[in-house]
Design an enzyme around this catalytic site. Sequence first.
Site, PDB file in Angstrom:
ATOM      1  N   LEU A  42       0.816  -1.219   0.000  1.00 35.68           N
ATOM      2  CA  LEU A  42       0.000   0.000   0.000  1.00 35.68           C
ATOM      3  C   LEU A  42       0.845   1.262   0.000  1.00 35.68           C
ATOM      4  O   LEU A  42       0.454   2.294  -0.534  1.00 35.68           O
ATOM      5  CB  LEU A  42      -0.916   0.005   1.218  1.00 35.68           C
ATOM      6  N   GLY A  43       2.009   1.189   0.651  1.00 37.51           N
ATOM      7  CA  GLY A  43       2.834   2.409   0.698  1.00 37.51           C
ATOM      8  C   GLY A  43       4.024   2.221   1.615  1.00 37.51           C
ATOM      9  O   GLY A  43       4.106   1.239   2.342  1.00 37.51           O
ATOM     10  N   GLY A  45       6.741   4.507   4.288  1.00 35.08           N
ATOM     11  CA  GLY A  45       6.898   5.803   4.954  1.00 35.08           C
ATOM     12  C   GLY A  45       6.909   5.587   6.449  1.00 35.08           C
ATOM     13  O   GLY A  45       6.572   4.524   6.935  1.00 35.08           O
ATOM     14  N   ASN A  46       7.300   6.603   7.211  1.00 37.61           N
ATOM     15  CA  ASN A  46       7.336   6.537   8.685  1.00 37.61           C
ATOM     16  C   ASN A  46       8.158   5.338   9.136  1.00 37.61           C
ATOM     17  O   ASN A  46       7.777   4.638  10.061  1.00 37.61           O
ATOM     18  CB  ASN A  46       5.919   6.413   9.266  1.00 37.61           C
ATOM     19  N   GLY A  47       9.225   5.011   8.396  1.00 38.09           N
ATOM     20  CA  GLY A  47      10.118   3.960   8.871  1.00 38.09           C
ATOM     21  C   GLY A  47       9.681   2.557   8.537  1.00 38.09           C
ATOM     22  O   GLY A  47      10.299   1.590   8.946  1.00 38.09           O
ATOM     23  N   GLY A  48       8.575   2.410   7.812  1.00 43.23           N
ATOM     24  CA  GLY A  48       8.145   1.046   7.507  1.00 43.23           C
ATOM     25  C   GLY A  48       7.391   0.973   6.198  1.00 43.23           C
ATOM     26  O   GLY A  48       7.241   1.973   5.509  1.00 43.23           O
ATOM     27  N   VAL A  50       3.732  -0.655   4.335  1.00 42.18           N
ATOM     28  CA  VAL A  50       2.367  -1.089   4.653  1.00 42.18           C
ATOM     29  C   VAL A  50       1.862  -1.996   3.539  1.00 42.18           C
ATOM     30  O   VAL A  50       1.999  -1.655   2.365  1.00 42.18           O
ATOM     31  CB  VAL A  50       1.423   0.120   4.820  1.00 42.18           C
ATOM     32  N   LYS A  65       1.499  -2.969   8.924  1.00 43.54           N
ATOM     33  CA  LYS A  65       2.668  -2.098   8.835  1.00 43.54           C
ATOM     34  C   LYS A  65       3.860  -2.852   9.423  1.00 43.54           C
ATOM     35  O   LYS A  65       3.770  -3.393  10.527  1.00 43.54           O
ATOM     36  CB  LYS A  65       2.433  -0.800   9.620  1.00 43.54           C
ATOM     37  N   ASP A 158       2.768  13.201  14.769  1.00 48.28           N
ATOM     38  CA  ASP A 158       3.185  13.086  13.360  1.00 48.28           C
ATOM     39  C   ASP A 158       2.019  13.349  12.413  1.00 48.28           C
ATOM     40  O   ASP A 158       1.730  12.556  11.511  1.00 48.28           O
ATOM     41  CB  ASP A 158       3.791  11.693  13.100  1.00 48.28           C
TER      42      ASP A 158
END
Length: 339
Positions: A42-43, A45-48, A50, A65, A158
């Site tokens: 799915l995407g 970002g934020n260190g991981g 998804v 995630k 965040d």
Amino acid sequence: ELTQRPLDAKQLQRVEDFLFRKAAFLSTEDVQPTDLRELVVLGRGNGGSVCKVLHVKSNIIMARKSIHLEIRPEVRNQILRELRILHKCSSPHIIGFYGSFWHDGEINILMEYMDGGSLDAVVRRIGRIPENVLAEITYCILDGLVYLRDKLSIMHRDIKPSNVLVSSDGDCKLCDFGVSGELHNSLANTFVGTRSYMSPERLQGQRYAVESDLWSLGLSLLEMATGVFPIPAENLKKGLAPMHPPPDKPLEAHAPDATQSMAIFELLANIVESEPPRLPDDAGFSDSFINFIDACLKREPSERMPLAELIQHPWLEDMRASQPVNMAEWVRSTMVPCE
Ligand SMILES: O=c1[nH]ccc2cc(OC[C@@H]3CCNC3)c(Cl)cc12
């Protein structure tokens, strides 16, 4: 008491449906990674990253995630213990939590799947979001922040478009809030990116609190309303991103991300030193919207309008009264038709 809108019956039903699904899921024993079938990424970002997954035994579609962390067992057990707080979350504006587990060097967090995706991807697809839709989204974000403060005594930490998710049911929910201090510490030095929604006080290493989330909200709204990351302010001088760019010319062709040209350090210095950005007053935005964003984007945290007042700001009521939105229809209009 804050002016919380009564949940409409369908929204309440969806929260109950989630809890029912979750009960069915929890009745299966602890999650094994093999219980999950990966469907699509799915995407990131934020260190991981998804991934959309199917929990086979309960036949529930979820978002997983995965965060790769090289940490000692005591630290990861502390993170899993802190994440368990998420089981107490039950709000129509906070992403549902199924559970979390460690596997093969990664913390895995199982969440409710939102088929409309995150708002950063929506803005990339359609250029920018209409003001009346942003008023609905803003109400959901503020109500989610109130819930986090009142029920979990935490701030989000965040707020940004990629941490606001929407669904074809018309729901709009916050995700990736800082519930685990240990996870926050483990991710501390992993910032990757060319833009920052962080408040000036936080960028300067000063103490920060929920007012810092309101700065991030103001910056996120500015970006979603104009389709342009608003720092440096010159970015806004080039006009708004086109709405619904013609499919043959993908958005990238329209507005190469100007912040790329400005190095990240220069960008952070600009946030701390320059006047806060504002909505252009000649682009058709309402005065109350311009006022709402100005109330969030004060460099001094104490000058920002407090959460309790923001959620009663005239912009939210005026927009909802004058240009009501069917969120389910709007989200569906932004979704890519499945091939
Ligand atoms: O359906 C979802 N549930 C929970 C989290 C989540 C996160 C998502 O995307 C997060 C990434 C981060 C950067 N951009 C998108 C998407 Cl696209 C769906 C979900």
